[in-house]
Design an enzyme around this catalytic site. Structure first.
Site, short mmCIF file in Angstrom:
data_model
loop_
_atom_site.label_atom_id
_atom_site.label_comp_id
_atom_site.label_asym_id
_atom_site.label_seq_id
_atom_site.Cartn_x
_atom_site.Cartn_y
_atom_site.Cartn_z
N ASP A 189 0.84 -1.20 0.00
CA ASP A 189 0.00 0.00 0.00
C ASP A 189 0.88 1.25 0.00
OD1 ASP A 189 0.89 -0.12 2.59
OD2 ASP A 189 -1.08 0.08 3.53
N ASP A 234 -0.93 -6.20 0.03
CA ASP A 234 -1.31 -5.57 1.30
C ASP A 234 -2.81 -5.42 1.45
OD1 ASP A 234 0.93 -5.06 2.79
OD2 ASP A 234 1.31 -3.09 1.90
N LYS A 248 -0.76 -9.46 3.22
CA LYS A 248 -0.01 -8.91 4.36
C LYS A 248 -0.95 -7.96 5.12
CE LYS A 248 3.56 -5.86 3.75
NZ LYS A 248 3.06 -4.63 4.40
N GLU A 274 -1.18 -5.33 8.70
CA GLU A 274 -0.40 -4.64 9.72
C GLU A 274 -1.06 -4.77 11.08
OE1 GLU A 274 0.59 -0.61 8.68
OE2 GLU A 274 1.20 -1.18 6.65
N GLU A 318 9.37 -4.00 10.45
CA GLU A 318 9.84 -2.73 9.87
C GLU A 318 10.41 -1.84 10.97
OE1 GLU A 318 7.07 -0.83 7.22
OE2 GLU A 318 8.29 0.99 7.10
O1 KIV Z 1 3.59 -1.04 1.60
C1 KIV Z 1 4.76 -1.45 1.53
O2 KIV Z 1 5.46 -1.26 0.52
C2 KIV Z 1 5.32 -2.15 2.67
C3 KIV Z 1 6.80 -2.34 2.70
C4 KIV Z 1 7.48 -1.05 2.96
C5 KIV Z 1 7.19 -3.39 3.65
O3 KIV Z 1 4.61 -2.53 3.55
#
Ligand code: KIV
Length: 258
Positions: A44, A83, A112, A114, A181
């Site tokens: 994202d 994401d 993914k 968060e 991160e």
């Molecule tokens: O959104 C993204 O590109 C990320 C990376 C920085 C790990 O989550």
């Protein structure tokens, strides 16, 4: 050969490092896949790199779906990770399942999301329903309003301990990968040693099983915005600017078309 999660897990067992890069469109995804990257992340971060926003909060599920579908079209070998954007999954495990299913249908191999401890239930719910999950902890850019900005995390012993506990709980809940991160290298090493699943680091030192960077930072496309830990392999902005200036000069001077 397609880089399945099983291959990722084998690489961890054998101590082989893996490299990941973000991509948001067909040509860059193709470059990354042909260069042999182990995974391609439709991050994202596209809200910042592609849309020019100051953060990732405005990115929608529809936008992630679209970019995932065009990246997936280009990828023949790498694992495709997408994401779940802010607001699409936090409310309930059921909401997370619907959003994640849309990204898998668009071509993602793994989603993914968060968040630490509050996401354990959601990760378990998804894992039991055939959705592979990468859990993103440490600096979670979707939480910057709460964190007060893009700040390094886990700086005190207590904060580091909480991140370690989150990582263990998420792995036990069924996360297939943990991404950290902007956390201290020692913490990233300890988490990597304690977990049997692969870990990915960004700004987290050299000890994780894999490293991820944003494509635009590697290629120097947004040089004034790249974080300090990123390494630039190309002066992309300079090269592109020179080419475009030359093209305009050729048209205006009558050298193009020839
Ligand atoms: O959104 C993204 O590109 C990320 C990376 C920085 C790990 O989550």
């Amino acid at each position: 050969m397609t880089k399945t999660l099983a291959l990722w897990e084998k690489a961890k067992r054998e101590g082989r490092k893996m490299a990941i890069v973000t991509a948001y469109d067909y040509p860059f995804a193709r470059f990354a896949d042909e260069a042999g990257l182990d995974a391609i992340l439709i991050g994202d971060s596209l809200g910042m790199t592609v849309a020019g926003d100051a953060d990732t909060l405005r990115v929608s599920l529809e936008q992630m779906e679209y970019h995932t579908s065009i990246v997936a079209k280009a990828v023949k070998h790498a694992l495709v990770m997408a994401d779940l954007p802010f607001g699409s999954f936090e409310e309930s495990p059921q909401k997370a399942f619907s959003a994640a299913a849309r990204l898998l249908k668009a071509g993602a191999d793994i989603v993914k999301l968060e968040g630490g401890a509050p996401m354990v239930e959601t990760v378990a719910f998804l894992a039991k329903r055939a959705i592979p999950v990468c859990a993103h902890i440490g600096l979670t850019p979707q939480h910057i309003r709460q964190l007060g900005g893009f700040k390094r995390q886990g700086k005190t012993q207590e904060a580091a301990q909480l991140i370690l506990e989150d990582a263990i709980a998420l792995a036990e809940a069924g996360a297939r990968i943990v991404l950290m991160e902007a956390v201290p290298a020692d913490l990233a090493r300890e988490i990597t040693q304690r977990l049997s699943i692969p870990t990915i680091g960004i700004g987290a030192g050299p000890h994780t099983d894999a490293q991820v960077l944003v494509m635009h930072d590697i290629l120097g496309l947004n040089p004034d915005k790249a974080p300090g830990f990123a390494k630039r392999y190309l002066n992309g902005a300079e090269l592109i600017s020179t080419a475009l200036t030359q093209y305009a000069a050729d048209v205006r001077g009558g050298q193009f078309p020839g």
